[in-house]
Design a protein around this motif. Sequence first.
Motif, PDB file in Angstrom:
ATOM      1  N   SER A 159     -26.769  36.004 -67.851  1.00 47.32           N
ATOM      2  CA  SER A 159     -27.221  35.170 -66.738  1.00 47.32           C
ATOM      3  C   SER A 159     -27.204  36.015 -65.471  1.00 47.32           C
ATOM      4  CB  SER A 159     -26.342  33.933 -66.578  1.00 47.32           C
ATOM      5  OG  SER A 159     -25.024  34.318 -66.249  1.00 47.32           O
ATOM      6  N   LEU A 160     -27.861  35.511 -64.448  1.00 52.04           N
ATOM      7  CA  LEU A 160     -27.936  36.206 -63.164  1.00 52.04           C
ATOM      8  C   LEU A 160     -27.097  35.471 -62.126  1.00 52.04           C
ATOM      9  CD1 LEU A 160     -31.768  36.955 -63.076  1.00 52.04           C
ATOM     10  CD2 LEU A 160     -29.917  38.509 -63.711  1.00 52.04           C
ATOM     11  N   PRO A 161     -26.590  36.193 -61.129  1.00 49.06           N
ATOM     12  CA  PRO A 161     -25.830  35.506 -60.074  1.00 49.06           C
ATOM     13  C   PRO A 161     -26.749  34.590 -59.269  1.00 49.06           C
ATOM     14  CG  PRO A 161     -26.105  37.836 -59.553  1.00 49.06           C
ATOM     15  CD  PRO A 161     -26.671  37.628 -60.920  1.00 49.06           C
ATOM     16  N   GLU A 162     -26.177  33.550 -58.686  1.00 45.80           N
ATOM     17  CA  GLU A 162     -26.936  32.614 -57.862  1.00 45.80           C
ATOM     18  C   GLU A 162     -27.430  33.314 -56.589  1.00 45.80           C
ATOM     19  OE1 GLU A 162     -27.770  29.435 -58.652  1.00 45.80           O
ATOM     20  OE2 GLU A 162     -26.822  29.815 -60.592  1.00 45.80           O
ATOM     21  N   SER A 163     -28.536  32.799 -56.012  1.00 45.55           N
ATOM     22  CA  SER A 163     -29.047  33.295 -54.731  1.00 45.55           C
ATOM     23  C   SER A 163     -29.611  32.118 -53.948  1.00 45.55           C
ATOM     24  CB  SER A 163     -30.133  34.349 -54.943  1.00 45.55           C
ATOM     25  OG  SER A 163     -31.326  33.745 -55.406  1.00 45.55           O
ATOM     26  N   ALA A 164     -29.853  32.307 -52.669  1.00 40.79           N
ATOM     27  CA  ALA A 164     -30.406  31.237 -51.835  1.00 40.79           C
ATOM     28  C   ALA A 164     -31.782  30.811 -52.340  1.00 40.79           C
ATOM     29  CB  ALA A 164     -30.496  31.704 -50.380  1.00 40.79           C
ATOM     30  N   ARG A 165     -32.565  31.726 -52.829  1.00 35.65           N
ATOM     31  CA  ARG A 165     -33.914  31.393 -53.289  1.00 35.65           C
ATOM     32  C   ARG A 165     -33.902  30.794 -54.684  1.00 35.65           C
ATOM     33  NH1 ARG A 165     -39.330  35.089 -53.028  1.00 35.65           N
ATOM     34  NH2 ARG A 165     -40.689  33.592 -54.035  1.00 35.65           N
ATOM     35  N   GLY A 166     -33.033  31.263 -55.524  1.00 36.03           N
ATOM     36  CA  GLY A 166     -32.978  30.757 -56.889  1.00 36.03           C
ATOM     37  C   GLY A 166     -34.207  31.145 -57.677  1.00 36.03           C
ATOM     38  N   THR A 167     -34.768  30.180 -58.402  1.00 42.48           N
ATOM     39  CA  THR A 167     -35.919  30.466 -59.253  1.00 42.48           C
ATOM     40  C   THR A 167     -37.247  30.117 -58.599  1.00 42.48           C
ATOM     41  OG1 THR A 167     -35.722  28.308 -60.330  1.00 42.48           O
ATOM     42  CG2 THR A 167     -34.589  30.183 -61.392  1.00 42.48           C
ATOM     43  N   GLY A 168     -37.242  29.769 -57.309  1.00 42.41           N
ATOM     44  CA  GLY A 168     -38.484  29.424 -56.607  1.00 42.41           C
ATOM     45  C   GLY A 168     -39.454  30.598 -56.633  1.00 42.41           C
ATOM     46  N   GLY A 169     -40.640  30.371 -57.148  1.00 39.86           N
ATOM     47  CA  GLY A 169     -41.632  31.435 -57.302  1.00 39.86           C
ATOM     48  C   GLY A 169     -42.838  31.230 -56.422  1.00 39.86           C
ATOM     49  N   PHE A 170     -43.996  31.464 -56.973  1.00 41.87           N
ATOM     50  CA  PHE A 170     -45.263  31.419 -56.242  1.00 41.87           C
ATOM     51  C   PHE A 170     -45.394  30.143 -55.417  1.00 41.87           C
ATOM     52  CE2 PHE A 170     -46.418  34.015 -60.002  1.00 41.87           C
ATOM     53  CZ  PHE A 170     -46.736  35.185 -59.319  1.00 41.87           C
ATOM     54  N   GLY A 171     -45.541  30.306 -54.113  1.00 40.97           N
ATOM     55  CA  GLY A 171     -45.776  29.183 -53.218  1.00 40.97           C
ATOM     56  C   GLY A 171     -44.562  28.329 -52.927  1.00 40.97           C
ATOM     57  N   SER A 172     -43.394  28.736 -53.389  1.00 39.56           N
ATOM     58  CA  SER A 172     -42.218  27.872 -53.229  1.00 39.56           C
ATOM     59  C   SER A 172     -41.742  27.762 -51.791  1.00 39.56           C
ATOM     60  CB  SER A 172     -41.066  28.381 -54.106  1.00 39.56           C
ATOM     61  OG  SER A 172     -40.625  29.647 -53.665  1.00 39.56           O
ATOM     62  N   THR A 173     -42.160  28.670 -50.919  1.00 35.08           N
ATOM     63  CA  THR A 173     -41.738  28.579 -49.521  1.00 35.08           C
ATOM     64  C   THR A 173     -42.810  27.973 -48.635  1.00 35.08           C
ATOM     65  OG1 THR A 173     -42.486  30.835 -49.056  1.00 35.08           O
ATOM     66  CG2 THR A 173     -40.192  30.561 -49.735  1.00 35.08           C
ATOM     67  N   GLY A 174     -43.937  27.536 -49.209  1.00 35.16           N
ATOM     68  CA  GLY A 174     -44.996  26.887 -48.436  1.00 35.16           C
ATOM     69  C   GLY A 174     -45.693  27.859 -47.514  1.00 35.16           C
ATOM     70  N   GLY A 175     -45.925  27.433 -46.250  1.00 37.48           N
ATOM     71  CA  GLY A 175     -46.516  28.315 -45.272  1.00 37.48           C
ATOM     72  C   GLY A 175     -48.034  28.239 -45.172  1.00 37.48           C
ATOM     73  N   HIS A 176     -48.658  27.249 -45.794  1.00 41.45           N
ATOM     74  CA  HIS A 176     -50.092  27.109 -45.697  1.00 41.45           C
ATOM     75  C   HIS A 176     -50.476  25.637 -45.825  1.00 41.45           C
ATOM     76  CE1 HIS A 176     -50.006  26.677 -50.075  1.00 41.45           C
ATOM     77  NE2 HIS A 176     -49.231  27.743 -50.090  1.00 41.45           N
ATOM     78  N   ALA A 177     -51.674  25.335 -45.383  1.00 39.61           N
ATOM     79  CA  ALA A 177     -52.126  23.946 -45.359  1.00 39.61           C
ATOM     80  C   ALA A 177     -52.439  23.402 -46.753  1.00 39.61           C
ATOM     81  CB  ALA A 177     -53.346  23.809 -44.464  1.00 39.61           C
ATOM     82  N   ALA A 178     -52.926  24.274 -47.641  1.00 42.08           N
ATOM     83  CA  ALA A 178     -53.277  23.812 -48.994  1.00 42.08           C
ATOM     84  C   ALA A 178     -52.024  23.653 -49.816  1.00 42.08           C
ATOM     85  CB  ALA A 178     -54.219  24.810 -49.662  1.00 42.08           C
ATOM     86  N   ARG A 179     -51.709  22.435 -50.156  1.00 47.23           N
ATOM     87  CA  ARG A 179     -50.507  22.168 -50.938  1.00 47.23           C
ATOM     88  C   ARG A 179     -50.939  21.421 -52.192  1.00 47.23           C
ATOM     89  NH1 ARG A 179     -46.809  23.849 -47.391  1.00 47.23           N
ATOM     90  NH2 ARG A 179     -46.973  23.229 -45.249  1.00 47.23           N
ATOM     91  N   GLY A 180     -50.215  21.639 -53.245  1.00 51.92           N
ATOM     92  CA  GLY A 180     -50.605  20.943 -54.467  1.00 51.92           C
ATOM     93  C   GLY A 180     -49.600  21.024 -55.534  1.00 51.92           C
TER      94      GLY A 180
END
Length: 156
Positions: A135-156
Amino acid sequence: MSSDSSGAVEVRVHRIDPRAPLPEYAHPGDAGADLVTVEDLVLEPGARATVRTGIAIALPEGYAAFLHPRSGLAARSGVTLVNAPGTVDAGYRGEIRVTLRNTDRHTPVKLACGDRIAQMVIQQVASARFRAVDSLPESARGTGGFGSTGGHAARG
């Protein structure tokens, strides 16, 4: 490995084609040195081509060269690198070739011998030792991948 008083690392360059200039920085402090084509070609809309630079390099161990698109060529003509950044490893001694793509949908791009086509950034790189773990140590981001931080108008 040898470097000068500015910390610049020495990179040996072999001209495979006598028309090829040495890579050159356009301005003091630039990160990327310009690479040029040693052939004439036309990139049709949507087309790609692997283009000769006429040079080979010897990088010191622990360094790599990364090939980046030229921003002006991309902005004016839509020409970019297919695999940006391209990687030149320290042990590679063949000709540096750049795979260009014309992203414009309507206008062909004509390139002539001597035209600047890419920038080469020399960087020190670390080698890694890869180790399998359960297993991997925990992090603030975790497993959030593509687009997980948002930052654009197109959401889906």
